[in-house]
Design an enzyme around this catalytic site. Structure first.
Site, mmCIF file in Angstrom:
data_model
loop_
_atom_site.group_PDB
_atom_site.id
_atom_site.type_symbol
_atom_site.label_atom_id
_atom_site.label_comp_id
_atom_site.label_asym_id
_atom_site.label_seq_id
_atom_site.Cartn_x
_atom_site.Cartn_y
_atom_site.Cartn_z
ATOM 1 N N GLU A 252 -15.579 10.036 -19.148
ATOM 2 C CA GLU A 252 -14.211 10.737 -19.823
ATOM 3 C C GLU A 252 -14.198 10.242 -21.182
ATOM 4 O O GLU A 252 -13.673 9.067 -21.443
ATOM 5 C CB GLU A 252 -12.911 10.282 -18.808
ATOM 6 C CG GLU A 252 -11.805 11.212 -18.966
ATOM 7 C CD GLU A 252 -11.052 11.378 -20.443
ATOM 8 O OE1 GLU A 252 -11.392 12.006 -21.207
ATOM 9 O OE2 GLU A 252 -10.275 10.261 -20.484
ATOM 10 N N CYS A 286 -7.276 11.353 -25.746
ATOM 11 C CA CYS A 286 -8.403 12.182 -25.862
ATOM 12 C C CYS A 286 -8.270 13.829 -25.778
ATOM 13 O O CYS A 286 -8.876 14.360 -26.104
ATOM 14 C CB CYS A 286 -9.139 11.833 -24.613
ATOM 15 S SG CYS A 286 -8.379 11.921 -23.096
HETATM 16 P P1 NAD Z 1 -14.758 1.840 -29.126
HETATM 17 O O1 NAD Z 1 -15.711 2.987 -28.594
HETATM 18 O O2 NAD Z 1 -15.133 0.670 -29.862
HETATM 19 O O3 NAD Z 1 -13.815 1.468 -27.827
HETATM 20 C C1 NAD Z 1 -13.408 2.245 -27.065
HETATM 21 C C2 NAD Z 1 -12.943 1.447 -25.736
HETATM 22 O O4 NAD Z 1 -14.298 0.964 -25.144
HETATM 23 C C3 NAD Z 1 -12.405 0.122 -25.840
HETATM 24 O O5 NAD Z 1 -11.495 -0.127 -24.881
HETATM 25 C C4 NAD Z 1 -13.675 -0.889 -25.665
HETATM 26 O O6 NAD Z 1 -13.218 -2.049 -25.198
HETATM 27 C C5 NAD Z 1 -14.424 -0.271 -24.858
HETATM 28 N N1 NAD Z 1 -15.841 -0.490 -25.152
HETATM 29 C C6 NAD Z 1 -16.574 -0.611 -26.451
HETATM 30 N N2 NAD Z 1 -17.859 -1.166 -26.389
HETATM 31 C C7 NAD Z 1 -17.913 -1.117 -24.836
HETATM 32 C C8 NAD Z 1 -19.276 -1.641 -24.136
HETATM 33 N N3 NAD Z 1 -20.488 -1.818 -24.905
HETATM 34 N N4 NAD Z 1 -19.136 -1.660 -22.810
HETATM 35 C C9 NAD Z 1 -18.046 -1.399 -22.204
HETATM 36 N N5 NAD Z 1 -16.862 -0.929 -22.906
HETATM 37 C C10 NAD Z 1 -17.018 -0.953 -24.458
HETATM 38 O O7 NAD Z 1 -13.185 2.581 -30.171
HETATM 39 P P2 NAD Z 1 -12.105 2.236 -30.700
HETATM 40 O O8 NAD Z 1 -12.212 1.906 -32.132
HETATM 41 O O9 NAD Z 1 -11.431 1.246 -29.915
HETATM 42 O O10 NAD Z 1 -11.410 3.606 -30.579
HETATM 43 C C11 NAD Z 1 -11.667 4.756 -31.260
HETATM 44 C C12 NAD Z 1 -12.677 5.552 -30.559
HETATM 45 O O11 NAD Z 1 -12.380 5.585 -29.062
HETATM 46 C C13 NAD Z 1 -12.082 7.053 -30.807
HETATM 47 O O12 NAD Z 1 -12.930 7.819 -31.691
HETATM 48 C C14 NAD Z 1 -12.253 7.767 -29.570
HETATM 49 O O13 NAD Z 1 -13.007 8.672 -29.493
HETATM 50 C C15 NAD Z 1 -12.428 6.736 -28.219
HETATM 51 N N6 NAD Z 1 -11.345 6.640 -27.380
HETATM 52 C C16 NAD Z 1 -11.354 7.459 -26.449
HETATM 53 C C17 NAD Z 1 -10.291 7.493 -25.494
HETATM 54 C C18 NAD Z 1 -10.389 8.662 -24.215
HETATM 55 O O14 NAD Z 1 -9.355 8.729 -23.809
HETATM 56 N N7 NAD Z 1 -11.443 9.420 -24.183
HETATM 57 C C19 NAD Z 1 -9.554 6.381 -25.573
HETATM 58 C C20 NAD Z 1 -9.670 5.545 -26.630
HETATM 59 C C21 NAD Z 1 -10.590 5.329 -27.595
#
Ligand code: NAD
Length: 480
Positions: A252, A286
Protein backbone atom coordinates in the site's frame (compact mmCIF):
# COMPACT_ATOMS: atom_id res chain seq x y z
CA UNK A 1 8.64 15.24 29.56
CA UNK A 2 5.01 16.02 28.79
CA UNK A 3 2.61 14.80 31.47
CA UNK A 4 -0.25 13.97 29.13
CA UNK A 5 1.79 11.53 27.05
CA UNK A 6 1.20 8.35 29.01
CA UNK A 7 1.92 5.65 26.42
CA UNK A 8 3.68 2.70 28.05
CA UNK A 9 6.37 2.12 25.40
CA UNK A 10 8.06 -1.23 24.90
CA UNK A 11 8.63 -4.11 22.52
CA UNK A 12 5.93 -6.80 22.64
CA UNK A 13 7.40 -10.23 21.96
CA UNK A 14 6.02 -13.61 23.00
CA UNK A 15 3.40 -11.94 25.18
CA UNK A 16 5.99 -9.95 27.19
CA UNK A 17 6.63 -6.22 27.24
CA UNK A 18 10.37 -5.60 26.95
CA UNK A 19 12.16 -2.38 27.87
CA UNK A 20 15.60 -1.35 29.11
CA UNK A 21 18.24 -4.10 29.28
CA UNK A 22 20.77 -1.84 27.58
CA UNK A 23 18.72 -1.47 24.40
CA UNK A 24 19.28 1.71 22.41
CA UNK A 25 16.41 4.19 22.52
CA UNK A 26 14.84 6.78 20.27
CA UNK A 27 12.91 9.83 21.46
CA UNK A 28 9.25 10.10 20.53
CA UNK A 29 8.65 13.77 19.75
CA UNK A 30 5.61 16.00 20.04
CA UNK A 31 5.20 17.55 16.56
CA UNK A 32 3.39 20.58 17.98
CA UNK A 33 6.46 21.56 20.02
CA UNK A 34 9.34 19.50 18.66
CA UNK A 35 10.06 18.35 22.24
CA UNK A 36 10.92 14.80 23.26
CA UNK A 37 8.29 13.15 25.44
CA UNK A 38 9.38 9.53 25.92
CA UNK A 39 12.19 7.11 25.08
CA UNK A 40 11.35 4.15 22.84
CA UNK A 41 13.46 0.98 23.19
CA UNK A 42 14.76 -0.37 19.89
CA UNK A 43 14.99 -4.07 19.06
CA UNK A 44 18.32 -5.86 18.90
CA UNK A 45 18.97 -8.70 16.41
CA UNK A 46 18.34 -11.12 19.30
CA UNK A 47 14.94 -9.48 19.94
CA UNK A 48 14.01 -9.97 16.29
CA UNK A 49 15.04 -13.62 16.39
CA UNK A 50 12.87 -14.03 19.47
CA UNK A 51 9.98 -12.34 17.65
CA UNK A 52 10.35 -14.71 14.70
CA UNK A 53 10.38 -17.78 16.94
CA UNK A 54 7.33 -16.51 18.81
CA UNK A 55 5.52 -15.83 15.54
CA UNK A 56 6.22 -19.39 14.42
CA UNK A 57 4.78 -20.79 17.67
CA UNK A 58 1.88 -18.35 17.45
CA UNK A 59 1.06 -19.48 13.92
CA UNK A 60 0.85 -23.15 14.95
CA UNK A 61 -1.51 -22.21 17.77
CA UNK A 62 -3.63 -19.63 15.96
CA UNK A 63 -4.25 -21.51 12.72
CA UNK A 64 -5.72 -24.32 14.85
CA UNK A 65 -7.95 -21.92 16.80
CA UNK A 66 -11.63 -22.05 15.83
CA UNK A 67 -12.75 -19.15 13.62
CA UNK A 68 -15.42 -18.12 16.13
CA UNK A 69 -12.79 -17.96 18.89
CA UNK A 70 -10.60 -15.78 16.66
CA UNK A 71 -13.62 -13.59 15.92
CA UNK A 72 -14.45 -13.22 19.61
CA UNK A 73 -11.01 -11.77 20.32
CA UNK A 74 -11.31 -9.29 17.46
CA UNK A 75 -14.72 -8.18 18.77
CA UNK A 76 -13.36 -7.80 22.31
CA UNK A 77 -10.40 -5.79 20.99
CA UNK A 78 -12.80 -3.48 19.14
CA UNK A 79 -14.75 -2.93 22.36
CA UNK A 80 -11.54 -2.06 24.25
CA UNK A 81 -10.52 0.37 21.53
CA UNK A 82 -13.86 2.13 21.85
CA UNK A 83 -13.62 2.11 25.66
CA UNK A 84 -10.11 3.61 25.54
CA UNK A 85 -10.82 5.98 22.64
CA UNK A 86 -9.93 9.18 24.53
CA UNK A 87 -6.62 7.75 25.75
CA UNK A 88 -5.68 6.40 22.31
CA UNK A 89 -6.69 9.59 20.52
CA UNK A 90 -4.70 11.75 22.93
CA UNK A 91 -1.54 9.71 22.37
CA UNK A 92 -2.05 9.79 18.60
CA UNK A 93 -2.32 13.59 18.59
CA UNK A 94 0.62 14.06 20.95
CA UNK A 95 2.96 12.00 18.77
CA UNK A 96 1.55 12.52 15.25
CA UNK A 97 -0.04 15.98 15.44
CA UNK A 98 -3.49 15.38 13.97
CA UNK A 99 -6.44 17.15 15.55
CA UNK A 100 -8.39 15.36 18.28
CA UNK A 101 -11.57 14.99 16.20
CA UNK A 102 -9.61 13.15 13.52
CA UNK A 103 -7.80 11.00 16.07
CA UNK A 104 -11.12 9.98 17.65
CA UNK A 105 -12.56 9.22 14.22
CA UNK A 106 -9.51 7.07 13.54
CA UNK A 107 -10.10 5.01 16.68
CA UNK A 108 -13.76 4.49 15.75
CA UNK A 109 -12.83 3.40 12.23
CA UNK A 110 -10.17 1.03 13.57
CA UNK A 111 -12.77 -0.57 15.84
CA UNK A 112 -15.15 -1.03 12.93
CA UNK A 113 -12.35 -2.70 10.94
CA UNK A 114 -11.92 -5.22 13.76
CA UNK A 115 -15.66 -5.89 13.86
CA UNK A 116 -15.78 -6.43 10.11
CA UNK A 117 -12.81 -8.81 10.22
CA UNK A 118 -14.41 -10.78 13.03
CA UNK A 119 -17.19 -11.58 10.57
CA UNK A 120 -14.75 -12.36 7.76
CA UNK A 121 -12.85 -14.80 10.00
CA UNK A 122 -15.97 -16.94 9.95
CA UNK A 123 -16.51 -16.73 6.19
CA UNK A 124 -13.31 -18.30 4.85
CA UNK A 125 -14.91 -20.84 2.55
CA UNK A 126 -13.35 -23.33 0.16
CA UNK A 127 -14.95 -25.07 -2.85
CA UNK A 128 -15.96 -28.60 -3.72
CA UNK A 129 -15.35 -29.32 -7.41
CA UNK A 130 -17.77 -31.63 -9.28
CA UNK A 131 -16.16 -35.03 -10.04
CA UNK A 132 -17.48 -38.55 -10.92
CA UNK A 133 -19.79 -39.93 -8.24
CA UNK A 134 -17.97 -40.98 -5.08
CA UNK A 135 -14.96 -38.78 -5.77
CA UNK A 136 -14.29 -35.09 -5.30
CA UNK A 137 -11.72 -32.35 -5.35
CA UNK A 138 -11.51 -29.77 -2.60
CA UNK A 139 -10.13 -26.27 -2.79
CA UNK A 140 -9.02 -25.22 0.68
CA UNK A 141 -8.13 -21.71 1.81
CA UNK A 142 -5.41 -21.77 4.44
CA UNK A 143 -3.50 -19.05 6.30
CA UNK A 144 -0.26 -18.18 4.51
CA UNK A 145 1.88 -18.15 7.68
CA UNK A 146 3.61 -15.56 9.87
CA UNK A 147 3.33 -12.03 8.47
CA UNK A 148 5.91 -9.23 8.68
CA UNK A 149 4.11 -5.90 8.53
CA UNK A 150 5.59 -2.40 8.34
CA UNK A 151 3.44 0.67 8.47
CA UNK A 152 3.71 4.42 8.41
CA UNK A 153 3.03 7.12 10.94
CA UNK A 154 0.17 8.95 9.24
CA UNK A 155 -2.66 6.91 10.79
CA UNK A 156 -0.86 5.59 13.87
CA UNK A 157 -3.83 3.62 15.19
CA UNK A 158 -5.71 2.60 12.07
CA UNK A 159 -2.65 1.53 10.06
CA UNK A 160 -1.71 -0.90 12.82
CA UNK A 161 -5.21 -2.37 13.05
CA UNK A 162 -5.46 -2.58 9.26
CA UNK A 163 -2.39 -4.84 9.28
CA UNK A 164 -3.22 -6.99 12.29
CA UNK A 165 -6.98 -7.56 11.81
CA UNK A 166 -6.90 -9.37 8.43
CA UNK A 167 -3.86 -11.43 9.46
CA UNK A 168 -5.60 -12.64 12.61
CA UNK A 169 -8.91 -13.19 10.80
CA UNK A 170 -7.13 -15.45 8.31
CA UNK A 171 -5.37 -17.46 11.04
CA UNK A 172 -1.89 -15.95 10.59
CA UNK A 173 0.45 -14.72 13.30
CA UNK A 174 2.18 -11.37 12.81
CA UNK A 175 5.22 -9.29 13.63
CA UNK A 176 4.43 -5.64 13.13
CA UNK A 177 6.90 -2.79 13.02
CA UNK A 178 4.92 0.42 13.19
CA UNK A 179 6.63 3.75 12.77
CA UNK A 180 9.02 4.56 15.61
CA UNK A 181 7.74 8.14 15.48
CA UNK A 182 4.24 7.06 16.52
CA UNK A 183 5.10 4.07 18.68
CA UNK A 184 2.79 4.91 21.57
CA UNK A 185 -0.41 4.56 19.54
CA UNK A 186 0.72 1.16 18.26
CA UNK A 187 1.72 -0.04 21.71
CA UNK A 188 -1.63 0.93 23.19
CA UNK A 189 -3.44 -0.89 20.35
CA UNK A 190 -1.38 -4.02 21.10
CA UNK A 191 -2.39 -3.71 24.75
CA UNK A 192 -6.02 -3.86 23.64
CA UNK A 193 -5.32 -7.13 21.80
CA UNK A 194 -3.48 -8.47 24.84
CA UNK A 195 -6.27 -7.48 27.23
CA UNK A 196 -8.84 -9.00 24.87
CA UNK A 197 -7.13 -12.37 25.39
CA UNK A 198 -5.01 -12.75 22.27
CA UNK A 199 -2.46 -15.48 23.05
CA UNK A 200 0.99 -13.98 23.57
CA UNK A 201 2.85 -15.46 20.60
CA UNK A 202 0.26 -14.52 17.97
CA UNK A 203 1.11 -10.81 17.57
CA UNK A 204 4.50 -9.22 18.19
CA UNK A 205 5.24 -5.50 17.96
CA UNK A 206 8.82 -4.33 17.44
CA UNK A 207 10.60 -1.04 16.80
CA UNK A 208 14.12 -0.43 15.62
CA UNK A 209 16.26 0.84 12.80
CA UNK A 210 13.78 0.22 9.94
CA UNK A 211 16.32 -1.10 7.43
CA UNK A 212 17.85 -3.47 9.97
CA UNK A 213 14.47 -4.77 11.12
CA UNK A 214 13.05 -5.34 7.65
CA UNK A 215 16.21 -7.06 6.37
CA UNK A 216 16.24 -9.51 9.27
CA UNK A 217 12.52 -10.29 9.24
CA UNK A 218 12.29 -10.66 5.48
CA UNK A 219 15.39 -12.88 5.23
CA UNK A 220 13.89 -15.42 7.61
CA UNK A 221 12.17 -18.48 6.14
CA UNK A 222 9.65 -18.18 8.99
CA UNK A 223 8.12 -15.05 7.41
CA UNK A 224 5.64 -15.98 4.68
CA UNK A 225 4.11 -12.62 3.90
CA UNK A 226 5.15 -8.97 3.68
CA UNK A 227 2.55 -6.26 4.17
CA UNK A 228 3.80 -2.68 3.81
CA UNK A 229 2.24 0.79 3.97
CA UNK A 230 4.60 3.61 3.08
CA UNK A 231 6.46 5.28 0.26
CA UNK A 232 7.00 3.88 -3.25
CA UNK A 233 10.83 3.74 -3.04
CA UNK A 234 10.80 1.88 0.28
CA UNK A 235 8.05 -0.41 -1.04
CA UNK A 236 10.12 -1.34 -4.10
CA UNK A 237 13.16 -1.97 -1.91
CA UNK A 238 11.19 -4.27 0.42
CA UNK A 239 9.69 -6.20 -2.50
CA UNK A 240 13.20 -6.98 -3.71
CA UNK A 241 14.06 -8.35 -0.27
CA UNK A 242 10.82 -10.36 -0.24
CA UNK A 243 11.63 -11.93 -3.61
CA UNK A 244 14.46 -13.97 -2.10
CA UNK A 245 12.04 -16.12 -0.14
CA UNK A 246 9.19 -15.77 -2.67
CA UNK A 247 6.82 -14.52 -0.01
CA UNK A 248 3.37 -13.15 -0.67
CA UNK A 249 3.16 -9.33 -0.65
CA UNK A 250 0.61 -6.57 -0.12
CA UNK A 251 1.97 -3.12 -0.94
CA UNK A 252 0.00 0.00 0.00
CA UNK A 253 2.20 2.79 -1.33
CA UNK A 254 1.98 6.45 -2.15
CA UNK A 255 -0.28 8.24 -4.58
CA UNK A 256 -0.81 11.62 -6.23
CA UNK A 257 -4.60 11.85 -6.23
CA UNK A 258 -6.03 13.66 -9.26
CA UNK A 259 -9.30 15.51 -8.80
CA UNK A 260 -11.26 16.22 -11.99
CA UNK A 261 -13.70 19.07 -11.46
CA UNK A 262 -16.16 19.66 -14.31
CA UNK A 263 -18.13 22.81 -15.17
CA UNK A 264 -21.42 21.17 -14.21
CA UNK A 265 -20.53 20.35 -10.60
CA UNK A 266 -22.15 21.98 -7.60
CA UNK A 267 -19.22 24.37 -7.11
CA UNK A 268 -19.75 25.57 -3.53
CA UNK A 269 -20.47 22.11 -2.25
CA UNK A 270 -17.51 20.69 -4.13
CA UNK A 271 -15.17 23.33 -2.69
CA UNK A 272 -16.42 22.74 0.86
CA UNK A 273 -15.80 19.01 0.54
CA UNK A 274 -12.42 19.31 -1.18
CA UNK A 275 -10.84 21.93 1.06
CA UNK A 276 -11.77 20.00 4.20
CA UNK A 277 -10.44 16.78 2.71
CA UNK A 278 -7.25 18.26 1.27
CA UNK A 279 -6.05 19.49 4.65
CA UNK A 280 -7.21 16.51 6.73
CA UNK A 281 -4.23 15.18 8.69
CA UNK A 282 -2.22 18.13 7.28
CA UNK A 283 -2.41 16.47 3.87
CA UNK A 284 -0.45 13.43 5.05
CA UNK A 285 -2.83 10.90 3.59
CA UNK A 286 -1.98 8.44 0.82
CA UNK A 287 -5.38 9.04 -0.84
CA UNK A 288 -5.22 12.83 -0.37
CA UNK A 289 -6.62 14.89 -3.24
CA UNK A 290 -3.48 16.49 -4.65
CA UNK A 291 -3.78 17.69 -8.26
CA UNK A 292 -6.96 19.64 -8.93
CA UNK A 293 -7.69 19.63 -12.67
CA UNK A 294 -10.49 22.12 -13.15
CA UNK A 295 -12.53 22.73 -16.30
CA UNK A 296 -11.85 26.11 -17.88
CA UNK A 297 -15.36 27.56 -17.38
CA UNK A 298 -15.14 27.48 -13.58
CA UNK A 299 -11.37 27.60 -13.16
CA UNK A 300 -11.01 31.12 -11.79
CA UNK A 301 -13.96 30.78 -9.43
CA UNK A 302 -12.68 27.41 -8.21
CA UNK A 303 -9.16 28.72 -7.53
CA UNK A 304 -10.44 31.83 -5.74
CA UNK A 305 -12.95 29.82 -3.67
CA UNK A 306 -10.32 27.26 -2.75
CA UNK A 307 -7.88 29.97 -1.63
CA UNK A 308 -10.51 31.84 0.38
CA UNK A 309 -11.58 28.73 2.29
CA UNK A 310 -7.97 27.69 2.83
CA UNK A 311 -6.96 31.03 4.33
CA UNK A 312 -9.80 30.71 6.85
CA UNK A 313 -8.49 27.42 8.29
CA UNK A 314 -7.30 27.54 11.87
CA UNK A 315 -3.88 25.94 12.26
CA UNK A 316 -2.46 25.02 15.65
CA UNK A 317 -1.88 22.27 18.17
CA UNK A 318 -4.07 19.25 17.53
CA UNK A 319 -4.96 19.25 21.24
CA UNK A 320 -6.44 22.77 21.14
CA UNK A 321 -10.16 23.04 20.56
CA UNK A 322 -11.11 24.80 17.34
CA UNK A 323 -7.93 23.75 15.51
CA UNK A 324 -8.72 22.56 11.99
CA UNK A 325 -5.20 21.52 10.95
CA UNK A 326 -2.35 20.47 13.22
CA UNK A 327 1.41 20.36 12.66
CA UNK A 328 3.05 17.97 10.25
CA UNK A 329 4.21 14.71 11.77
CA UNK A 330 7.97 15.22 11.70
CA UNK A 331 10.63 17.80 10.91
CA UNK A 332 11.25 16.31 7.44
CA UNK A 333 7.79 17.19 6.14
CA UNK A 334 7.76 21.06 6.46
CA UNK A 335 11.19 21.17 4.85
CA UNK A 336 9.94 18.99 1.98
CA UNK A 337 6.91 21.31 1.58
CA UNK A 338 9.06 24.44 1.49
CA UNK A 339 11.26 22.89 -1.22
CA UNK A 340 8.25 21.90 -3.36
CA UNK A 341 6.64 25.34 -3.06
CA UNK A 342 9.88 27.14 -3.98
CA UNK A 343 10.35 24.87 -6.98
CA UNK A 344 6.74 25.34 -8.19
CA UNK A 345 6.95 29.13 -7.89
CA UNK A 346 10.23 29.20 -9.76
CA UNK A 347 8.55 27.12 -12.48
CA UNK A 348 5.78 29.75 -12.75
CA UNK A 349 3.02 28.67 -10.37
CA UNK A 350 0.90 31.39 -8.69
CA UNK A 351 0.78 31.26 -4.89
CA UNK A 352 -2.80 31.90 -3.72
CA UNK A 353 -2.53 30.93 -0.04
CA UNK A 354 0.03 29.88 2.55
CA UNK A 355 3.37 28.80 1.16
CA UNK A 356 5.58 28.75 4.21
CA UNK A 357 6.11 27.74 7.79
CA UNK A 358 3.65 29.04 10.33
CA UNK A 359 4.85 32.15 12.11
CA UNK A 360 5.09 31.62 15.86
CA UNK A 361 5.24 27.88 15.48
CA UNK A 362 7.81 27.57 18.28
CA UNK A 363 9.69 24.34 17.73
CA UNK A 364 6.64 22.68 16.11
CA UNK A 365 6.56 21.20 12.61
CA UNK A 366 3.90 23.53 11.22
CA UNK A 367 3.36 24.44 7.58
CA UNK A 368 0.60 26.73 6.37
CA UNK A 369 -2.18 25.30 4.20
CA UNK A 370 -1.01 26.19 0.72
CA UNK A 371 -2.73 26.73 -2.63
CA UNK A 372 -0.82 27.02 -5.91
CA UNK A 373 -2.57 27.73 -9.23
CA UNK A 374 -1.42 27.41 -12.86
CA UNK A 375 1.15 24.88 -11.73
CA UNK A 376 3.27 23.75 -14.71
CA UNK A 377 3.39 20.03 -15.38
CA UNK A 378 7.15 19.96 -14.94
CA UNK A 379 7.07 21.39 -11.39
CA UNK A 380 8.33 18.75 -8.97
CA UNK A 381 5.12 18.86 -6.95
CA UNK A 382 3.12 17.82 -10.03
CA UNK A 383 5.20 14.65 -10.27
CA UNK A 384 6.27 13.73 -6.73
CA UNK A 385 3.85 12.94 -3.92
CA UNK A 386 3.85 16.08 -1.72
CA UNK A 387 2.32 14.25 1.25
CA UNK A 388 1.42 17.52 2.89
CA UNK A 389 -0.90 20.54 2.88
CA UNK A 390 -0.32 21.72 -0.68
CA UNK A 391 -3.14 21.99 -3.26
CA UNK A 392 -2.05 22.17 -6.91
CA UNK A 393 -4.56 23.63 -9.38
CA UNK A 394 -4.51 23.48 -13.19
CA UNK A 395 -7.09 24.08 -15.93
CA UNK A 396 -8.33 21.58 -18.55
CA UNK A 397 -10.73 21.89 -21.47
CA UNK A 398 -12.16 18.54 -22.55
CA UNK A 399 -13.00 15.34 -20.75
CA UNK A 400 -10.30 13.60 -22.81
CA UNK A 401 -7.69 16.09 -21.53
CA UNK A 402 -8.86 15.47 -17.99
CA UNK A 403 -8.52 11.69 -18.26
CA UNK A 404 -5.09 12.04 -19.85
CA UNK A 405 -3.99 14.21 -16.93
CA UNK A 406 -5.43 11.82 -14.36
CA UNK A 407 -3.50 8.90 -15.86
CA UNK A 408 -0.28 10.82 -16.57
CA UNK A 409 1.71 9.71 -13.53
CA UNK A 410 2.96 6.25 -12.55
CA UNK A 411 0.78 6.37 -9.41
CA UNK A 412 -2.68 4.76 -9.34
CA UNK A 413 -4.13 4.94 -5.85
CA UNK A 414 -7.05 7.36 -5.48
CA UNK A 415 -8.84 9.66 -7.90
CA UNK A 416 -11.85 11.94 -7.55
CA UNK A 417 -14.34 13.36 -10.06
CA UNK A 418 -16.97 16.01 -9.54
CA UNK A 419 -19.69 16.13 -12.19
CA UNK A 420 -23.45 15.79 -12.28
CA UNK A 421 -23.40 14.10 -15.72
CA UNK A 422 -24.26 10.42 -15.23
CA UNK A 423 -22.90 9.20 -18.56
CA UNK A 424 -19.60 10.95 -17.84
CA UNK A 425 -19.47 9.48 -14.32
CA UNK A 426 -19.61 5.97 -15.78
CA UNK A 427 -16.97 6.75 -18.36
CA UNK A 428 -14.60 8.21 -15.75
CA UNK A 429 -15.08 5.25 -13.44
CA UNK A 430 -13.97 3.00 -16.30
CA UNK A 431 -11.15 5.11 -17.72
CA UNK A 432 -9.19 6.33 -14.71
CA UNK A 433 -6.28 4.18 -13.60
CA UNK A 434 -6.72 4.15 -9.83
CA UNK A 435 -7.56 1.55 -7.24
CA UNK A 436 -10.24 3.77 -5.70
CA UNK A 437 -12.37 6.45 -7.36
CA UNK A 438 -14.74 8.85 -5.64
CA UNK A 439 -17.47 10.41 -7.78
CA UNK A 440 -18.87 13.48 -6.03
CA UNK A 441 -17.43 12.12 -2.80
CA UNK A 442 -14.11 11.91 -1.01
CA UNK A 443 -15.06 8.92 1.10
CA UNK A 444 -13.03 6.05 -0.32
CA UNK A 445 -12.55 3.86 2.69
CA UNK A 446 -14.99 1.47 4.35
CA UNK A 447 -14.33 -1.80 6.19
CA UNK A 448 -16.09 -3.84 3.50
CA UNK A 449 -14.47 -2.28 0.42
CA UNK A 450 -11.00 -3.13 -0.89
CA UNK A 451 -8.45 -0.40 -0.22
CA UNK A 452 -5.38 -0.43 -2.46
CA UNK A 453 -3.77 0.82 -5.60
CA UNK A 454 -2.39 -0.09 -9.00
CA UNK A 455 0.77 0.82 -10.94
CA UNK A 456 3.48 2.25 -8.64
CA UNK A 457 0.93 2.70 -5.85
CA UNK A 458 1.19 -0.99 -5.11
CA UNK A 459 -0.82 -4.15 -5.34
CA UNK A 460 -3.11 -6.25 -3.22
CA UNK A 461 -5.88 -4.74 -1.15
CA UNK A 462 -6.57 -4.22 2.49
CA UNK A 463 -10.09 -4.33 3.96
CA UNK A 464 -13.05 -6.12 2.40
CA UNK A 465 -12.92 -9.87 1.79
CA UNK A 466 -9.90 -9.13 -0.43
CA UNK A 467 -7.86 -8.08 2.61
CA UNK A 468 -8.34 -11.45 4.25
CA UNK A 469 -7.82 -13.32 0.97
CA UNK A 470 -4.42 -11.64 0.75
CA UNK A 471 -3.43 -13.67 3.84
CA UNK A 472 -4.58 -17.02 2.46
CA UNK A 473 -3.11 -19.61 0.12
CA UNK A 474 -5.18 -22.01 -1.97
CA UNK A 475 -4.60 -25.73 -1.73
CA UNK A 476 -6.35 -28.28 -3.95
CA UNK A 477 -6.95 -31.79 -2.67
CA UNK A 478 -8.01 -34.34 -5.33
CA UNK A 479 -9.73 -37.41 -3.83
CA UNK A 480 -10.72 -40.53 -5.72
P1 NAD B 1 9.85 6.98 4.50
O1 NAD B 1 9.62 6.29 3.19
O2 NAD B 1 11.26 7.15 4.97
O3 NAD B 1 9.09 6.22 5.65
C1 NAD B 1 7.75 5.81 5.54
C2 NAD B 1 7.56 4.64 6.53
O4 NAD B 1 8.27 3.51 6.10
C3 NAD B 1 8.06 4.96 7.94
O5 NAD B 1 7.10 4.55 8.88
C4 NAD B 1 9.33 4.15 8.09
O6 NAD B 1 9.51 3.65 9.41
C5 NAD B 1 9.10 3.01 7.13
N1 NAD B 1 10.36 2.56 6.53
C6 NAD B 1 11.29 3.34 5.94
N2 NAD B 1 12.33 2.58 5.51
C7 NAD B 1 12.03 1.30 5.83
C8 NAD B 1 12.69 0.05 5.65
N3 NAD B 1 13.87 -0.03 5.00
N4 NAD B 1 12.10 -1.06 6.12
C9 NAD B 1 10.91 -1.00 6.75
N5 NAD B 1 10.23 0.14 6.95
C10 NAD B 1 10.78 1.29 6.48
O7 NAD B 1 9.18 8.40 4.36
P2 NAD B 1 8.79 9.53 5.40
O8 NAD B 1 9.70 10.70 5.21
O9 NAD B 1 8.59 9.02 6.78
O10 NAD B 1 7.39 9.91 4.79
C11 NAD B 1 7.26 10.56 3.58
C12 NAD B 1 6.88 9.64 2.45
O11 NAD B 1 6.29 8.45 2.94
C13 NAD B 1 5.83 10.31 1.59
O12 NAD B 1 6.42 10.76 0.42
C14 NAD B 1 4.79 9.24 1.35
O13 NAD B 1 4.85 8.76 0.05
C15 NAD B 1 5.17 8.08 2.20
N6 NAD B 1 4.12 7.66 3.10
C16 NAD B 1 3.08 6.97 2.56
C17 NAD B 1 2.07 6.56 3.38
C18 NAD B 1 0.89 5.82 2.83
O14 NAD B 1 -0.10 5.71 3.52
N7 NAD B 1 0.95 5.25 1.65
C19 NAD B 1 2.10 6.84 4.73
C20 NAD B 1 3.19 7.56 5.27
C21 NAD B 1 4.21 7.93 4.43
Amino acid sequence: MVADYDARLGLYIGGEWLTGDGRETQDVLNPATGAGQAALPLATPADLDAALEAAQRGFVLWRATAPEARAAILIKTAALLRERADHLARIATLEQGKIQAEAKGEVAFAASLLEFHAGEAQRIYGRVLPRPQGTRSLVLQQPVGPVAAFCAWNFPIMNVVRKIAPALAAGCSIIIKPSEETAGSAVEVLRCFQDAGLPGDVAQCVFGVPDMVSRQLLASPITRKLSFTGSVPVGKHLMKLAADTMMKTTMELGGHGPVLVFDDCDLDKTLDILVAHKFRNAGQVCVAPTRFHVQQGIYDRFAAGFAERTKALKVGSGMASGTQMGPMANARRPQAMADLVDDARTAGARLLAGGGRLEESGGGFFFTPTVLADVPLDARAMNEEPFGPIALIRPFETVEDAVEQANRLPFGLAAYCFTENGRRQNMLGDAIEAGMIGINTVKLSAPDSPFGGMKDSGHGSEDGPEGVAAHLVSKTVHMV
